[in-house]
Design a protein around this motif. Structure first.
Motif, PDB file in Angstrom:
ATOM      1  N   THR A  68      28.339 -25.075 -43.896  1.00  9.69           N
ATOM      2  CA  THR A  68      29.829 -23.327 -43.782  1.00  9.69           C
ATOM      3  C   THR A  68      30.618 -23.932 -44.487  1.00  9.69           C
ATOM      4  O   THR A  68      31.431 -23.215 -45.807  1.00  9.69           O
ATOM      5  N   SER A  72      32.276 -20.250 -52.592  1.00 14.08           N
ATOM      6  CA  SER A  72      32.459 -19.438 -52.919  1.00 14.08           C
ATOM      7  C   SER A  72      34.042 -18.502 -53.559  1.00 14.08           C
ATOM      8  O   SER A  72      34.347 -17.716 -54.070  1.00 14.08           O
ATOM      9  N   HIS A  73      34.599 -20.248 -53.081  1.00 12.81           N
ATOM     10  CA  HIS A  73      36.239 -19.712 -53.562  1.00 12.81           C
ATOM     11  C   HIS A  73      36.528 -21.118 -54.439  1.00 12.81           C
ATOM     12  O   HIS A  73      37.553 -20.993 -54.822  1.00 12.81           O
ATOM     13  N   ASP A  95      39.187 -18.716 -41.696  1.00 10.73           N
ATOM     14  CA  ASP A  95      37.856 -18.365 -41.360  1.00 10.73           C
ATOM     15  C   ASP A  95      37.394 -19.914 -41.020  1.00 10.73           C
ATOM     16  O   ASP A  95      36.572 -19.603 -40.097  1.00 10.73           O
ATOM     17  N   LEU A  96      37.448 -20.904 -41.254  1.00 14.79           N
ATOM     18  CA  LEU A  96      36.666 -22.293 -41.386  1.00 14.79           C
ATOM     19  C   LEU A  96      37.320 -22.353 -39.749  1.00 14.79           C
ATOM     20  O   LEU A  96      36.853 -23.620 -38.929  1.00 14.79           O
ATOM     21  N   HIS A 126      29.363 -24.322 -48.636  1.00  8.85           N
ATOM     22  CA  HIS A 126      29.124 -22.222 -48.806  1.00  8.85           C
ATOM     23  C   HIS A 126      30.236 -21.810 -49.246  1.00  8.85           C
ATOM     24  O   HIS A 126      30.485 -21.567 -49.726  1.00  8.85           O
ATOM     25  N   HIS A 127      31.066 -22.103 -48.133  1.00  5.41           N
ATOM     26  CA  HIS A 127      32.859 -21.336 -48.584  1.00  5.41           C
ATOM     27  C   HIS A 127      33.680 -21.909 -49.590  1.00  5.41           C
ATOM     28  O   HIS A 127      34.028 -20.977 -50.404  1.00  5.41           O
ATOM     29  N   PHE A 132      40.697 -19.534 -47.037  1.00  7.27           N
ATOM     30  CA  PHE A 132      39.308 -20.238 -46.617  1.00  7.27           C
ATOM     31  C   PHE A 132      39.949 -21.407 -45.465  1.00  7.27           C
ATOM     32  O   PHE A 132      38.834 -21.467 -44.440  1.00  7.27           O
TER      33      PHE A 132
END
Length: 130
Positions: free
Chosen positions: A43, A50-51, A119-120, A46-47, A116
């Motif tokens: 995760t 995306s950032h 969320d994590l 992936h994040h 970021f």
């Protein structure tokens, strides 16, 4: 060139996000932090992508002992920067030293946006509690 995300950045960001959410202590018993971060690694990757962040670390807890040198080093760095303190040698408690009112100041020093890390942190809490 993409900004680089190091393990110490991630751990600091997670701790700051947890502090913002009202968390004051984390139990380090049984390497639960290491295990949760190991499960969170896909995760994170992936994040980060995306950032626009380039992940410069891997978290792979030891298959027998359950600890991760990467996580241990990142936690020790957070302690050296005054983000956390560890209890006495018999204690497995880590106390977060960041005040909720100061979290934005800490987030500004990290690569990537505040969202970021928050969320994590939410996903980390789920995995840590499982």
């Amino acid at each position: 060139m993409q900004p680089r995300l190091y393990a110490s950045d991630l751990v600091t960001g997670l701790i700051v996000a947890l502090a913002e959410g009202g968390v004051e202590t984390i139990d380090l018993t049984g390497h639960r932090v290491d295990q949760a971060l190991g499960r969170l690694m896909p995760t994170i990757e992936h994040h980060a992508a995306s950032h626009g962040l380039q992940v410069r670390f891997r978290i792979r807890p030891h298959h027998i002992y359950g600890d991760s040198p990467t996580v241990g080093d990142a936690l020790n760095r957070a302690a050296s920067e005054g983000i956390v303190t560890f209890g006495c040698p018999r204690s497995s408690e880590m106390r977060i030293q960041v005040m909720a009112a100061d979290t934005d100041q800490h987030f500004q020093k990290l690569p990537g946006p505040k969202g970021f890390y928050t969320d994590l942190a939410g996903r980390f809490r789920e995995l840590y509690s499982a």
